[in-house]
Design a protein around this motif. Structure first.
Motif: not given
Length: 267
Positions: A41-43, A49-54, A91-94, A247-249
């Motif tokens: 999701w993010n890291w 910060i990158k990942g699916v949420c971003a 807040n990109i995801c919570a 994006l998850l994959n």
């Protein structure tokens, strides 16, 4: 001399239009934050910060003419404080809980779904079918992490929580028997177990704690609230859901590839 310097009215208008064009077309830049260690999701990667949420937030807000800056502002707890103070817009995801609702506005439609599961050591496993099966046990959880209001309340009333700095530390504590279980998102758990080489030691119990809905939220101090209806409408389309699955994959593989490139001494 003066006559030669005079410009026709239409010329003056054209010049002014050219001068104003870059300003009119320039994107409005806002900042965003998310958990620094919650792949896919993010890291945190190279100061951002990158990942699916971003990626989702970037695409949704770009459609509204907004450029989003994902520069790292600090760990998850600081991200939350900055949202509350208005130092960060998005807040990109919570997960939604009352504390976060007190300082930010959540988009009702989830940006994604992430089952929360119970991780145990294979030598100290137990049956988990309902929350009551966790009564009296010690959970290992990262500082600032919430599994949703109801489950947070259940743990506070019926179990004990040992807070740690990062997810890897929680699994190390589980490995050594210092905690009984670790609640974690299913996608992140799979990645972390593989990274740490614990496939033969750490089990993901089959029954989920809950199906976790991840939401985008906006600081109550932000001036972006007028965009939320259009963004939510875009999130309710089938095309959006397909994009999140894609994006998850992509980001699961991207995170593992990034991790494999880190020298072994740093892992």
């Amino acid at each position: 001399m003066d006559d030669k310097l005079k410009l026709a009215p239409w010329t003056i208008g054209a010049v002014m239009a050219i001068l104003l064009l870059p300003t009119a077309q320039a994107a409005h830049v806002v900042n965003a934050c998310g958990h620094q260690d919650y792949p896919p999701w993010n890291w945190l990667s190279q100061g951002k910060i990158k990942g699916v949420c971003a990626q989702v937030v970037q695409e949704l807000f770009e459609q509204q003419g907004i450029e989003v800056d994902f520069s790292y502002v600090g760990p998850w707890a600081r991200c939350q404080r900055n949202i509350g103070k208005g130092l960060v817009d998005i807040n990109i995801c919570a997960f939604i809980n009352p504390v976060r609702e007190s300082y930010s506005t959540f988009i009702d439609t989830p940006m994604g779904h992430n089952d929360q599961v119970v991780l145990v050591h294979h030598l100290r496993t137990f049956q988990f079918e309902k929350w009551q099966d966790l009564k009296g046990k010690l959970a290992g959880m990262v500082l600032g992490v919430s599994i949703g209001e109801a489950f947070d309340t259940f743990l506070n009333e019926h179990a004990a929580i040992f807070r740690v700095r990062d997810p890897a530390q929680s699994l190390k504590m589980l490995q050594s028997g210092r905690v009984d279980f670790v609640p974690m998102g299913r996608f992140s758990a799979r990645i972390l177990i593989e990274m740490m080489g614990l496939e033969n030691e750490i089990l993901i119990l089959p029954t989920p704690i809950l199906v976790g809905n991840l939401h985008i939220s906006i600081s109550n101090h932000s001036n972006l609230h007028h965009l939320l209806p259009a963004i939510e409408e875009a999130m309710q389309s089938e095309r959006y859901r397909q994009r999140v699955n894609q994006l998850l994959n992509e980001y699961t593989q991207a995170y593992l590839e990034e991790w494999r490139q880190v020298p072994s001494a740093e892992q």
